[in-house]
Design an enzyme around this catalytic site. Structure first.
Site, PDB file in Angstrom:
ATOM      1  N   SER A 170       0.842  -1.197   0.000  1.00  0.00           N
ATOM      2  CA  SER A 170       0.000   0.000   0.000  1.00  0.00           C
ATOM      3  C   SER A 170       0.881   1.253   0.000  1.00  0.00           C
ATOM      4  O   SER A 170       1.629   1.484  -0.945  1.00  0.00           O
ATOM      5  CB  SER A 170      -0.953  -0.046   1.194  1.00  0.00           C
ATOM      6  N   ASP A 181      -9.144  -4.752  -5.969  1.00  0.00           N
ATOM      7  CA  ASP A 181      -8.802  -3.814  -4.893  1.00  0.00           C
ATOM      8  C   ASP A 181      -9.870  -2.725  -4.802  1.00  0.00           C
ATOM      9  O   ASP A 181     -10.105  -1.976  -5.748  1.00  0.00           O
ATOM     10  CB  ASP A 181      -7.434  -3.191  -5.180  1.00  0.00           C
ATOM     11  N   HIS A 203      -7.670  -5.410  -1.313  1.00  0.00           N
ATOM     12  CA  HIS A 203      -6.432  -4.705  -0.980  1.00  0.00           C
ATOM     13  C   HIS A 203      -5.458  -5.607  -0.225  1.00  0.00           C
ATOM     14  O   HIS A 203      -4.250  -5.575  -0.462  1.00  0.00           O
ATOM     15  CB  HIS A 203      -6.760  -3.460  -0.157  1.00  0.00           C
TER      16      HIS A 203
END
Length: 822
Positions: A684, A757, A791
């Site tokens: 991330s 995601d 994610h």
């Protein structure tokens, strides 16, 4: 004939690709990856039982790939009306693999027999500790199950199909004899059919007002009228009361898009919020219009007695701001039915300078008089902590701009008494963090601060320069002096769980060490004694083990770890945890991988504080599994970005490289890291870090970036703690985006991303475009899109593939790479 031969070759090639499937890392890594997870304790409100829950670490791809609908920030599986995502859209809701009930007094354990292929969620205790409830995601519906704490027997409540779309689908009522649930209406009918031809264009319009949307507000938004109809269909719930003894179900109210539910302490009233049109195509359901009502509840029926607020669509809330009007509703825990809420005095905008940002209001039953303003907060209202003494409470406020929090002690029933400041510190402050009040459940289910006389108890992480050492303190509310009752010793990591009964003489902890898996212990307070190993004084006797959970991966104990402290070039204190692989010989240089996640700090003095503990029981996930392939890991690496939150990212790249260089230099100085074979990885925001480090430094031979955001102009109204828009700070957005320096990115970079995601800042487009940019400029890269993954990668097959890819990449470009320049 040539054509047929060519066609045959193409078909065979297709078959090879189609049957290739997912790849796997070596068996020694698979064995650890497949090991069961460690149980998590859930202490009963009466503190005489512990429910141990073992969670499924990674569901199969068959579950992760289930069909779902994207509905204004929620993902719903139509086949059973279940959630396909967790709050925030970061993963798949986990399934409990087992429940075990442990009697605190003697450690006797009783296994709860779950149905075959069950997928239970968190168990919710009744306040009397006699029963527990949980949702079970079955193939056709989400079921309600009840359990008996004494016998361990469970049963499904017939006729109840839960609707978990917005959460809050199960509540124990204050009498602890009934549950309030959200059900899928019995006569719901089929979902709206997909139009064969479009009804018309999707239209959005703005009329000159500012309407900034932060990166995280536009996840899986609605797009057209059909989406709105489908949203209504799956959002619709029927509220019902379920008798926990007879399983009788009584519907209350009419079906609606019920959002949040909160029974009042008196058991006679409900706070009910419901969502209604008009909807927005730029934000998620939390900002949709809502009605907030108080219902009066009898045994089997309910009616609206007061409308607290009719909240409009809130799609123009300032970034890091709050909506105008009433918000943050709750019941006062120490009154039968008194509503509490806050309202902004600054238009919800932190940029506006005002003497007080919020006012706090009370509204007492019978709700016929206007609400009373009880106080104002200088910064943003952050809630009450109610105590066992009805008039005593703490009120909390938070300054997002300064990263600062304050807590005040007050008498809520006597406004003439001056508030007393209890805590006033940075939210980034670790070493002097006072901890959190220890709570207990009242008979009506409400949680209050545990209080004895004029004292409350505080349990905290206990961060220190040597790492975390959790503690239990007693705080005198008159003198504001604290007494240390317990602190984890230096050779273990032991957290306070709860007291064991009505007094505070004995308490439960969750104890672990480098060689001992987490287990529950009972400890007793007494006279101060000296601990032989450390020489420290403690009021606590040696612990008695209550649970005896075995080590699921003994082979991992051969891995060593240590806390390493060092300085950045500018003198800033930093630290990391250094893991060395099994069989490591001190002084041997090995290939090393650095993992980090940059954090923003307003105060440099807080940025270098040590977090985490090297005394925890080591469990390997994701990149740490590479330890089993002979790599050292630089983990929990401090990567502070320090500065005024309004403009900290002006020096983001410079600080990023300085953080990395300091960590790498120290690992090399220790004689562990081979300076010619160091890699970097991050997830991330850490993936952005990874891409920038391989683009702007010569410290690393290879990088692996997972689920990152590489072009910040695609999140134009801010990211992380950057508050300026791309139009206010275009140079900053370009500078921090490795997409715009892809022509300089020659260090091999593996890019991994979840194809589904839901995080708006890290859409799959980010990975695709960075790959195209590096490829187009002649760099070395590989793009792995994991099917159906959010994610955080959920499926076992996806995690196997991730480790396979990381190992393959680092082996090729790091461990087995030729010396630099050759």
């Amino acid at each position: 004939m040539k054509f047929l031969l060519l066609l045959s070759l193409l078909m065979n090639a297709t078959e090879v690709l189609a049957t290739g499937g997912y790849d796997q890392p070596p068996k020694n890594i698979l064995d650890v990856l497949h090991a069961p997870s460690m149980p998590v304790p859930n202490v009963s409100p009466t503190q005489d039982m512990i429910l141990l829950t073992s969670w499924e670490s990674y569901p199969p791809i068959a579950r992760v790939s289930a069909t779902y609908l994207r509905l204004a920030g929620v993902r719903i599986e139509p086949k059973n009306h279940s959630r396909h995502d967790t709050d925030g859209g970061y993963g798949i809701p986990p399934c409990a693999k087992s429940f075990e009930l442990v009697h605190v007094a003697d450690g006797v354990t009783k296994k709860v027999v779950l149905p075959a292929r069950a997928c239970p969620g968190d168990a919710i205790w009744s306040a009397d500790g006699k029963k527990f409830a949980f949702a079970n995601t079955a193939p056709e519906s989400v079921e309600l199950w009840l359990g008996d704490a004494k016998t361990g027997k469970i049963h499904r409540v017939p006729g109840v199909r839960l609707n978990p779309m917005f959460g809050d689908e199960i509540h124990w009522m204050p009498d602890q004899q009934r549950l309030l649930v959200k059900m899928v209406p019995i006569k719901l009918g089929p979902p709206p059919p997909e139009p064969l031809v479009p009804d018309g264009p999707s239209i959005q319009e703005t009329t000159g007002e500012k309407g900034q949307s932060s990166t995280y507000e536009n996840r899986d938004t609605l797009n057209n009228k059909h989406d709105e109809n489908v949203f209504d269909y799956y959002a619709t719930s029927q509220l019902a009361l379920v008798d926990a003894t007879t399983s009788a179900v009584s519907a209350i109210g009419k079906p609606a898009n019920y959002y949040e539910l909160d029974p009042a302490p008196d058991g006679k009233h409900l706070l009910v919020s419901s969502i209604h049109r008009p909807y927005s195509y730029v934000t998620t359901y939390e900002r949709f219009p809502q009605n907030v009502d108080v219902w009066e509840v009898s045994k089997n029926s309910a009616k609206v007695v007061h409308t607290v607020a009719s909240l409009p669509l809130a799609d123009r809330v300032p970034i890091h701001g709050v909506p105008t009007g009433p918000r943050d509703f709750s019941w006062r825990a120490t009154a039968p039915a008194t509503l509490v809420w806050a309202e902004a005095l600054d238009g919800g905008d932190w940029n506006v300078k005002v003497p007080a940002r919020d006012k706090v209001l009370f509204l007492k039953e019978p709700f016929s008089s206007p609400a009373t303003e009880v106080l104002r907060t200088e910064q943003r209202y952050h809630g009450f902590s109610w105590s066992e003494q009805p008039s005593v409470a703490l009120i909390h406020e938070y300054d997002h701009n300064r990263h600062w929090r304050k807590s005040f002690l007050l008498d809520v029933d006597d406004p003439s008494k001056k508030q007393r400041l209890i805590w006033d510190l940075s939210t980034d402050e670790k070493y002097t963090d006072p901890g959190n009040p220890v709570r207990r459940r009242l008979a009506n289910g409400y949680s209050v601060m545990r209080q004895e006389g004029h004292s409350i108890y505080l349990a905290g992480t206990g961060a220190s320069i040597e790492g975390d050492r959790p503690f239990l303190d007693r705080l005198d509310l008159d003198s504001l002096k604290t007494e240390r009752l317990f602190r984890s010793d230096k050779n273990s990591y032991e957290q306070f769980l709860s007291f064991t009964g009505p007094d505070t003489h004995t308490f439960l902890t969750w104890h672990q060490s480098l060689m001992e898996p987490p287990n529950a212990f009972s400890r007793t307070l007494g006279k101060p004694v000296e601990v032989p190993v450390t020489g420290e004084a403690t009021l606590v006797s040696s612990g008695v083990a209550i649970t005896h959970i075995p080590d699921p991966t003994p082979e991992v104990r051969a891995i060593k770890k240590r806390l390493v402290k060092y300085k950045r070039a500018d003198g800033l204190d930093l630290s990391f945890t250094l893991y060395t692989p099994p069989g490591y010989v001190e002084g041997t240089r090995v290939p090393t991988i650095l993992y980090a996640y940059p954090l923003d700090y307003a105060d440099a003095s807080k940025a270098g504080q040590v977090t985490g503990s090297q005394m925890t029981f080591t469990r390997l996930r994701q990149y740490k599994l590479l330890l089993l392939a002979g790599y050292a890991i630089i983990d929990n690496t401090a990567f502070p970005i320090v500065g005024d939150p309004k403009k900290a990212y002006d020096t983001y790249l410079e600080q990023l490289v300085a953080d990395a260089k300091a960590a790498v230099d120290e690992a090399v100085r220790l004689g562990v890291a081979d300076p010619e074979r160091i890699g970097v990885t991050g997830h991330s925001h850490g993936a952005l870090m990874t891409a920038n480090l391989v683009a702007h430094s010569a410290l690393f031979r290879a990088g692996v970036a997972t689920s990152g955001s590489y072009n910040k102009t695609l999140t134009p109204f801010g990211f992380q703690n950057e508050r300026r828009s791309v139009w206010e700070a275009p140079d900053v957005y370009l500078k921090v985006s490795p997409f715009f320096t892809a022509d300089k990115l020659k260090t091999p970079l593996l890019i991994v991303h979840g194809a589904d995601d839901a995080n708006p800042g890290t859409t799959p487009l980010q990975a695709n475009k960075l790959f195209e940019a590096i490829r187009g400029n002649g760099g070395t890269t590989r793009l792995v899109m994991l099917p159906h993954e959010p994610h955080w990668y959920a499926a076992m097959e996806s995690n196997e593939q991730l480790i396979y890819e990381m190992l393959r990449w680092f082996d090729k470009y790091l461990k087995n790479a030729p010396a630099a320049g050759k």
